[in-house]
Design an enzyme around this catalytic site. Structure first.
Site, short mmCIF file in Angstrom:
data_model
loop_
_atom_site.label_atom_id
_atom_site.label_comp_id
_atom_site.label_asym_id
_atom_site.label_seq_id
_atom_site.Cartn_x
_atom_site.Cartn_y
_atom_site.Cartn_z
CB ALA A 11 -30.02 -14.46 -7.26
CB ALA A 16 -28.86 -16.63 -2.92
CE LYS A 17 -33.89 -16.04 3.05
NZ LYS A 17 -35.29 -15.98 2.82
NE ARG A 44 -39.56 -19.92 -10.76
CZ ARG A 44 -40.18 -20.98 -10.28
NH1 ARG A 44 -40.86 -21.76 -11.07
NH2 ARG A 44 -40.11 -21.28 -8.99
CG ASP A 87 -39.11 -20.84 -16.10
OD1 ASP A 87 -38.25 -21.75 -16.09
OD2 ASP A 87 -40.29 -21.02 -15.77
CE LYS A 150 -25.98 -31.52 1.03
NZ LYS A 150 -26.03 -32.14 2.29
CG ASP A 179 -18.86 -31.79 0.82
OD1 ASP A 179 -18.90 -31.17 1.90
OD2 ASP A 179 -19.16 -32.98 0.73
CG HIS A 180 -21.00 -26.59 3.56
ND1 HIS A 180 -22.08 -27.36 3.22
CD2 HIS A 180 -20.99 -26.54 4.91
CE1 HIS A 180 -22.69 -27.76 4.31
NE2 HIS A 180 -22.05 -27.28 5.35
CE LYS A 184 -18.29 -27.57 8.16
NZ LYS A 184 -19.05 -26.46 8.69
CG HIS A 242 -21.50 -32.98 4.17
ND1 HIS A 242 -21.06 -32.13 3.19
CD2 HIS A 242 -22.81 -32.68 4.35
CE1 HIS A 242 -22.06 -31.35 2.81
NE2 HIS A 242 -23.13 -31.68 3.50
CE LYS A 342 -31.18 -33.02 8.83
NZ LYS A 342 -30.41 -31.79 9.11
#
Ligand SMILES: NC(=O)c1ccc[n+]([C@@H]2O[C@H](COP(=O)([O-])OP(=O)(O)OC[C@H]3O[C@@H](n4cnc5c(N)ncnc54)[C@H](OP(=O)(O)O)[C@@H]3O)[C@@H](O)[C@H]2O)c1
Length: 492
Positions: A11, A16-17, A44, A87, A150, A179-180, A184, A242, A342
């Protein structure tokens, strides 16, 4: 929806953020989460519950689309969170975690429905799953589910080993592999895009389709994650998951399955029919590339080998292109071209289906008209264009309307699905295994340098060598410029 506890390992991490808190908050604001909802955040680092709530508020401020909901929404959302420092390799810590979960279940009157989300490095997946079982966290009177990100394995063997280990703690139907790309909206609606308009539907047959191109290109480089990327490359980071998911989603039998099991079975049929390539033949069907220095909109980018935590003589692929064949009745002899990279010229995820000219349409005086094609843009914008007889027709937004129109974010949709137990848009183990099986000889061919590593300047469309894949069939990659239509009519 059942009331439940969301137990978030990792988290305090990046995912998460950036993604999970905003998605949960958005669902909460739209009243899509259960009335009684408890989040137990784990990391942790030392946080009190209040400190952590403040941390979430700051993350939302930075990453959420909207935080100015009805007064009190943000504070009541934050009140769902408790933080527990753990932990994950420390068995004793799980006893305290179980007590905290149970305490909150009693306070909020939540049945023992527990969703464990592992937003941590994959080397912890098995350890955590095992300790959830051993500590009694998984002995619930309600349901338990495990959501993992993943990568699932590093190659075929490691994926099988991980699967075997995880199977000792969770049943397959309890494991939700994210698998984001599958979250979609456009990916979930591919089949209705095709079926919803007769003009497109009429073209959708094997006599009319010439080739299918799937592109996922990014302008960004490795964004400081050189150490991860060195062990992955585009083949593991994008292609095995993907890109093959997009292939399955567009190529599976119509109509899409009515249940998760049916959808998964139809997707697996595609992978089963995918013509294997041996490592000796890999160079004929795959092109790998790596970016060198280049400029994009007056910004100069360093070569991949100069990125932090990248070897100066790295052979890692930042670009992969492939030509694939699906040997079944629907797709035989129709090539699928896939490319991903990329530091490319454009941020774009799109599927282009090129059609054969209708009989009698070619050879009529040397017309230079471009072939008809359907272009489905998945990211960054969601749009569908039919390039037909020199016209560009955009499919009306309604026709591509989402089943859950209010949820546009992939993580929102997938978190909601996991909470309500719908596995349709998650990756089943069989898909993972079949995709690694197909990719494994390519990994070996890369490792043995059986293929040249072509270079391409950052900010371009990848190495010119990728054209050999399409050229052999008399096809060509659609260029970004050609994909961007200028004169558009609306498809009614
Ligand atoms: N970030 C993305 O956009 C993204 C995209 C796709 C997939 N993923 C996958 O999502 C997962 C998380 O990625 P991330 O980018 O969020 O990683 P990250 O920023 O490095 O965060 C890792 C998290 O794991 C925790 N952690 C590490 N060792 C731990 C231990 N021994 N015990 C307990 N917690 C421990 C860290 O907690 P402390 O710092 O408090 O120790 C932190 O919360 C990875 O599997 C990654 O491959 C991430």
């Amino acid at each position: 929806m059942d009331s439940a506890t969301f137990i978030l390992f990792g988290a305090t991490g990046d995912l998460a953020k950036r993604k999970l808190f905003p998605a949960l908050f958005s669902l909460y604001s739209k009243r899509r989460l259960p009335d009684a909802f408890s989040v137990i955040a784990l990391g942790r680092k030392g946080f009190t519950a209040l400190d952590f709530q403040d941390y979430v508020a700051r993350a939302l401020h930075t990453y959420a689309k909207q935080t100015d909901e009805a007064p009190g929404t943000l504070s009541s959302f934050l009140a769902c969170f408790r933080y527990y420092s753990l932990d994950v390799t420390d068995t004793a810590g799980y006893e305290g975690l179980l007590r905290l979960i149970q305490e909150r279940e009693r306070e909020l009157d939540i049945p023992e429905n527990r969703l464990f989300y592992l937003s941590v490095a994959p080397e912890f997946f098995h350890d955590i799953a095992y300790r959830i079982k051993e500590s009694g966290l998984g002995d619930t009177k309600g349901w338990k589910r495990l959501v993992i990100e993943k990568p699932f394995g590093h190659d075929l063997q490691s994926a099988i080993e991980l699967h075997e280990k995880m199977s000792g703690s969770f049943e397959e139907h309890e494991i939700y592999r994210i698998d984001h790309y599958l979250g979609k909206p456009m990916v979930q609606k591919l089949h209705s895009v095709i079926a919803s308009h007769p003009q497109i539907d009429a073209l959708w047959n094997r006599n009319r389709i010439s080739n299918v191109q799937i592109t996922a290109s990014e302008i960004v480089g490795v964004e400081g994650r050189g150490d991860y990327y060195e062990g992955a490359g585009a083949i593991r980071d994008m292609f095995q998951n993907h890109m093959l998911q997009l292939l399955m989603m567009i190529a599976m039998r119509f109509p899409a399955g009515r249940s998760a099991d049916e959808t998964i079975a139809r997707k697996c049929e595609v992978l089963q029919a995918l013509r294997p390539i041996s490592k000796a033949e890999a160079a004929l069907h795959i092109v790998r590339g790596q970016y060198t220095a280049g400029t994009y909109e007056n910004i100069t980018f360093a070569p991949y080998r100069d990125e932090p935590r990248v070897q100066t003589d790295s052979m890692t692929d930042t670009f992969v292109a492939a030509r694939l064949w699906i040997d079944n009745e629907q797709w035989s002899n129709i090539p699928f071209y896939i490319r991903t990279g990329k530091r490319m010229k454009e941020k774009l995820t799109a599927i282009t289906v090129e059609f054969e000219p209708k009989q009698g349409e070619c050879g009529d005086g040397g017309s230079s008209a471009a072939p008809d094609r359907l272009e489905i843009r998945i990211n960054p914008d969601e749009r569908v264009f039919l390039h037909y007889k020199d016209r560009v027709i955009e499919q009306k937004a309604d026709a591509v309307a989402r089943s859950d129109g209010a949820l546009s974010d992939a993580y929102e949709r997938l978190l909601l699905d996991a909470l309500r137990g719908d596995a349709t848009y998650f990756t089943h183990w069989e898909e993972v295994e079949l995709s690694w099986k197909w990719v494994q000889p390519v990994l070996e061919a890369f490792a043995e340098n059986r293929l040249p590593l072509h270079t391409y300047p950052a900010g371009t469309s990848g190495p010119a060598a990728a054209n050999t894949l399409t050229g052999k069939q008399g096809h060509a990659w659609w260029l970004y410029e050609e994909m961007a239509p200028r004169k558009i009519e609306e498809l009614i």
